[in-house]
Design a protein around this motif. Structure first.
Motif, PDB file in Angstrom:
ATOM      1  N   ALA A  10       6.072   0.638  -1.909  1.00 37.82           N
ATOM      2  CA  ALA A  10       5.594   1.862  -2.549  1.00 37.82           C
ATOM      3  C   ALA A  10       4.970   1.515  -3.899  1.00 37.82           C
ATOM      4  CB  ALA A  10       6.744   2.841  -2.741  1.00 37.82           C
ATOM      5  N   ILE A  11       3.734   1.978  -4.110  1.00 33.49           N
ATOM      6  CA  ILE A  11       3.036   1.692  -5.362  1.00 33.49           C
ATOM      7  C   ILE A  11       3.784   2.309  -6.540  1.00 33.49           C
ATOM      8  CG2 ILE A  11       0.902   2.109  -6.649  1.00 33.49           C
ATOM      9  CD1 ILE A  11       0.665  -0.031  -4.514  1.00 33.49           C
ATOM     10  N   SER A  12       4.433   3.458  -6.291  1.00 30.36           N
ATOM     11  CA  SER A  12       5.183   4.106  -7.379  1.00 30.36           C
ATOM     12  C   SER A  12       6.272   3.191  -7.911  1.00 30.36           C
ATOM     13  CB  SER A  12       5.794   5.417  -6.883  1.00 30.36           C
ATOM     14  OG  SER A  12       6.655   5.176  -5.775  1.00 30.36           O
ATOM     15  N   GLU A  13       6.896   2.412  -7.018  1.00 24.44           N
ATOM     16  CA  GLU A  13       7.921   1.471  -7.466  1.00 24.44           C
ATOM     17  C   GLU A  13       7.297   0.315  -8.236  1.00 24.44           C
ATOM     18  OE1 GLU A  13      11.325   1.616  -7.225  1.00 24.44           O
ATOM     19  OE2 GLU A  13      10.873   3.682  -6.638  1.00 24.44           O
ATOM     20  N   LEU A  14       6.136  -0.125  -7.790  1.00 22.62           N
ATOM     21  CA  LEU A  14       5.475  -1.242  -8.468  1.00 22.62           C
ATOM     22  C   LEU A  14       4.970  -0.844  -9.850  1.00 22.62           C
ATOM     23  CD1 LEU A  14       3.435  -2.936  -5.595  1.00 22.62           C
ATOM     24  CD2 LEU A  14       5.434  -3.814  -6.767  1.00 22.62           C
ATOM     25  N   ARG A  15       4.628   0.416 -10.008  1.00 17.25           N
ATOM     26  CA  ARG A  15       4.158   0.856 -11.324  1.00 17.25           C
ATOM     27  C   ARG A  15       5.214   0.611 -12.407  1.00 17.25           C
ATOM     28  NH1 ARG A  15       1.186   5.290  -8.486  1.00 17.25           N
ATOM     29  NH2 ARG A  15      -1.030   4.921  -8.917  1.00 17.25           N
ATOM     30  N   ILE A  68       1.050 -11.663 -10.624  1.00 13.92           N
ATOM     31  CA  ILE A  68       1.580 -11.311  -9.305  1.00 13.92           C
ATOM     32  C   ILE A  68       2.901 -10.570  -9.490  1.00 13.92           C
ATOM     33  CG2 ILE A  68       2.278 -12.157  -7.035  1.00 13.92           C
ATOM     34  CD1 ILE A  68      -0.609 -12.851  -7.660  1.00 13.92           C
ATOM     35  N   VAL A  69       2.929  -9.288  -9.095  1.00 14.35           N
ATOM     36  CA  VAL A  69       4.163  -8.511  -9.281  1.00 14.35           C
ATOM     37  C   VAL A  69       4.991  -8.404  -8.002  1.00 14.35           C
ATOM     38  CG1 VAL A  69       3.403  -7.173 -11.268  1.00 14.35           C
ATOM     39  CG2 VAL A  69       2.829  -6.378  -8.976  1.00 14.35           C
ATOM     40  N   GLU A  70       4.366  -8.658  -6.841  1.00  9.90           N
ATOM     41  CA  GLU A  70       5.137  -8.594  -5.601  1.00  9.90           C
ATOM     42  C   GLU A  70       4.388  -9.288  -4.474  1.00  9.90           C
ATOM     43  OE1 GLU A  70       7.929  -8.719  -4.105  1.00  9.90           O
ATOM     44  OE2 GLU A  70       8.626  -6.752  -4.797  1.00  9.90           O
ATOM     45  N   PRO A  79      -0.693   8.233 -11.513  1.00  7.24           N
ATOM     46  CA  PRO A  79      -0.745   8.555 -10.080  1.00  7.24           C
ATOM     47  C   PRO A  79      -1.746   9.664  -9.753  1.00  7.24           C
ATOM     48  CG  PRO A  79       1.527   8.406 -10.832  1.00  7.24           C
ATOM     49  CD  PRO A  79       0.664   8.374 -12.056  1.00  7.24           C
ATOM     50  N   GLY A  80      -2.001  10.534 -10.721  1.00 12.49           N
ATOM     51  CA  GLY A  80      -2.920  11.637 -10.476  1.00 12.49           C
ATOM     52  C   GLY A  80      -4.382  11.233 -10.551  1.00 12.49           C
ATOM     53  N   GLN A  81      -4.639  10.072 -11.103  1.00 21.16           N
ATOM     54  CA  GLN A  81      -6.026   9.608 -11.254  1.00 21.16           C
ATOM     55  C   GLN A  81      -6.470   8.865  -9.994  1.00 21.16           C
ATOM     56  OE1 GLN A  81      -6.510   6.839 -14.454  1.00 21.16           O
ATOM     57  NE2 GLN A  81      -8.727   6.636 -14.202  1.00 21.16           N
ATOM     58  N   GLN A  82      -7.649   9.178  -9.507  1.00 21.29           N
ATOM     59  CA  GLN A  82      -8.200   8.497  -8.350  1.00 21.29           C
ATOM     60  C   GLN A  82      -9.240   7.483  -8.796  1.00 21.29           C
ATOM     61  OE1 GLN A  82      -7.163   8.835  -5.105  1.00 21.29           O
ATOM     62  NE2 GLN A  82      -5.543  10.095  -6.023  1.00 21.29           N
ATOM     63  N   MET A  83      -9.204   6.324  -8.196  1.00 21.62           N
ATOM     64  CA  MET A  83     -10.183   5.285  -8.537  1.00 21.62           C
ATOM     65  C   MET A  83     -10.699   4.675  -7.246  1.00 21.62           C
ATOM     66  SD  MET A  83      -9.776   2.074 -11.115  1.00 21.62           S
ATOM     67  CE  MET A  83     -11.149   0.965 -11.431  1.00 21.62           C
ATOM     68  N   SER A  84     -11.988   4.772  -7.009  1.00 25.08           N
ATOM     69  CA  SER A  84     -12.572   4.263  -5.775  1.00 25.08           C
ATOM     70  C   SER A  84     -12.734   2.743  -5.840  1.00 25.08           C
ATOM     71  CB  SER A  84     -13.932   4.916  -5.533  1.00 25.08           C
ATOM     72  OG  SER A  84     -14.594   4.291  -4.466  1.00 25.08           O
ATOM     73  N   ALA A  85     -12.355   2.085  -4.762  1.00 26.34           N
ATOM     74  CA  ALA A  85     -12.529   0.625  -4.704  1.00 26.34           C
ATOM     75  C   ALA A  85     -14.005   0.260  -4.752  1.00 26.34           C
ATOM     76  CB  ALA A  85     -11.907   0.071  -3.426  1.00 26.34           C
TER      77      ALA A  85
END
Length: 373
Positions: A230-235, A289-291, A361-367
């Motif tokens: 989960a990205i939320s955990e990595l944040r 590298i975080v994970e 988390p509310g911000q969207q960023m296009s690859a």
């Protein structure tokens, strides 16, 4: 003579060390292949036991897609074993040729020694040589010289025997490696046929399903390749990270994460990037590298890199060459692209799923906005 021995000794030690390292790599490769073969055989038995029907067709297709991916990996690993064997054959061949050359030179030298000894014996040159001595000390010296010459002949005979044995051993090992390579090549050809069979069966089963069922199956298959953390955990792990902190939502003009690759599909903050087999997967920016996670179903790797408090993810890597907590530079290799299956054609391709996540988390960023146009 001693000087030559000092030069040859490190070379011989290096050759022996290289040989052992090569054998270890081949043995490890065989273990990887054996594990994959067992897994594929188990999956084949389970596929064979699935009863026919609509739900069964969906389940069989799903399993066949996984089987195609696993069989592709088995072929890749088998080709690696073949490459290792080819390299060992090349090295063994060079060594055997070198030893054979040394053996031939030693035989020529020994033949020259024997001819010279026989000529001196026939002409009684040894007696003339000894009785030409000035005194007893000179005579003792000349007798010692003659004994040393005889010892040289004995040593040469022994060296010829040892070299003959080594040449025979190396030639036998060379022939054994060639037989192993032939066996590996046959296994590889057999796996290619099975891969084609699985792909044909999967396409046929897919055609039996309705469009709605196909879409549902594609979603299930895609979920198996989604990121397992989960990205939320990595944040939480990126809070206060300073590595690559200059990265922001304005960052653009970066290289694609697959060297020599191309974007197949953009979807929001994600991108499918395809490349050739074995292509390097690189970090698009400096960071940490975080994970690193291994996907339980696909057995591919997911790598997560923090750039300041931004996170980029690289899913479906076939191999990884970095470690958790390691700092990486921009364009540094973090692994190699993994095999996947194109659901439309059931053909194997090599791709990763790249994602980018802002700290908010509310911000969207296009690859799409990150890469060079």
């Amino acid at each position: 003579m001693n000087r030559y021995r000092l030069v040859l000794l490190p070379l011989l030690l290096l050759s022996v060390t290289t040989a052992y390292a090569q054998r270890d790599r081949i043995a490890e490769q065989k273990r990887v292949i054996a594990s994959l073969e067992q897994k594929i055989a188990k999956e084949e038995r389970e596929i064979a036991n699935i009863k026919r029907g609509k739900a069964a067709s969906e389940e069989q297709t799903r399993r066949l897609v996984r089987q195609i991916s696993a069989r592709t990996r088995l072929m890749d690993e088998t080709e690696k074993e073949a490459d290792l064997l080819k390299e060992e054959i090349r090295r063994k061949n060079m060594l055997a040729d070198d030893l054979g050359g040394r053996l031939e030179r030693n035989r020529e030298q020994y033949a020259a020694m024997v001819r010279e000894a026989y000529r001196n014996y026939r002409q009684q040159n040894y007696i003339s040589y000894i009785f030409s001595s000035k005194d007893f000390n000179d005579m003792a010296h000349k007798i010692t010289v003659l004994r040393e010459v005889a010892a040289m002949r004995r040593n040469k005979v022994r060296e010829i025997g040892e070299l003959t044995s080594r040449v025979a051993d190396e030639r036998a090992q060379l022939e054994d490696r060639r037989r192993s390579l032939d066996s590996v090549s046959r296994r590889l050809a057999d796996q290619k046929l099975k891969l084609e069979r699985d792909a044909s069966t999967a396409r046929r089963d897919m055609q039996r399903l309705s469009e709605k069922e196909r879409q549902a199956l594609r979603r299930k298959l895609a979920q198996e390749q989604q990121l397992s953390v989960a990205i939320s955990e990595l944040r939480k792990l990126t809070k206060g990270n300073k590595e690559g902190a200059s990265f922001s939502y304005k960052t653009s003009g970066l290289h694609l994460p697959v060297a020599g690759g191309a974007v197949k599909r953009y979807k929001g903050n994600m991108a499918e990037v395809v490349g050739r087999r074995g292509a390097q997967v690189i970090s698009i920016y400096e960071g940490k590298i975080v994970e690193i996670k291994k996907n339980r179903i696909t057995e591919k790797y997911d790598v997560f890199v923090a750039h300041g408090e931004y996170i980029t993810s690289y899913a479906n890597l076939g191999s990884v060459c970095v470690a958790k907590g390691e700092k990486v530079s921009r364009n540094q290799q973090i692994g190699t692209v993994g095999a996947a299956v194109d659901f439309a054609t059931m053909k194997t391709e090599y791709r990763i799923i790249f994602g980018i996540y802002p700290p908010n988390p509310g911000q969207q960023m296009s690859a799409a906005q990150c890469f060079k146009r």
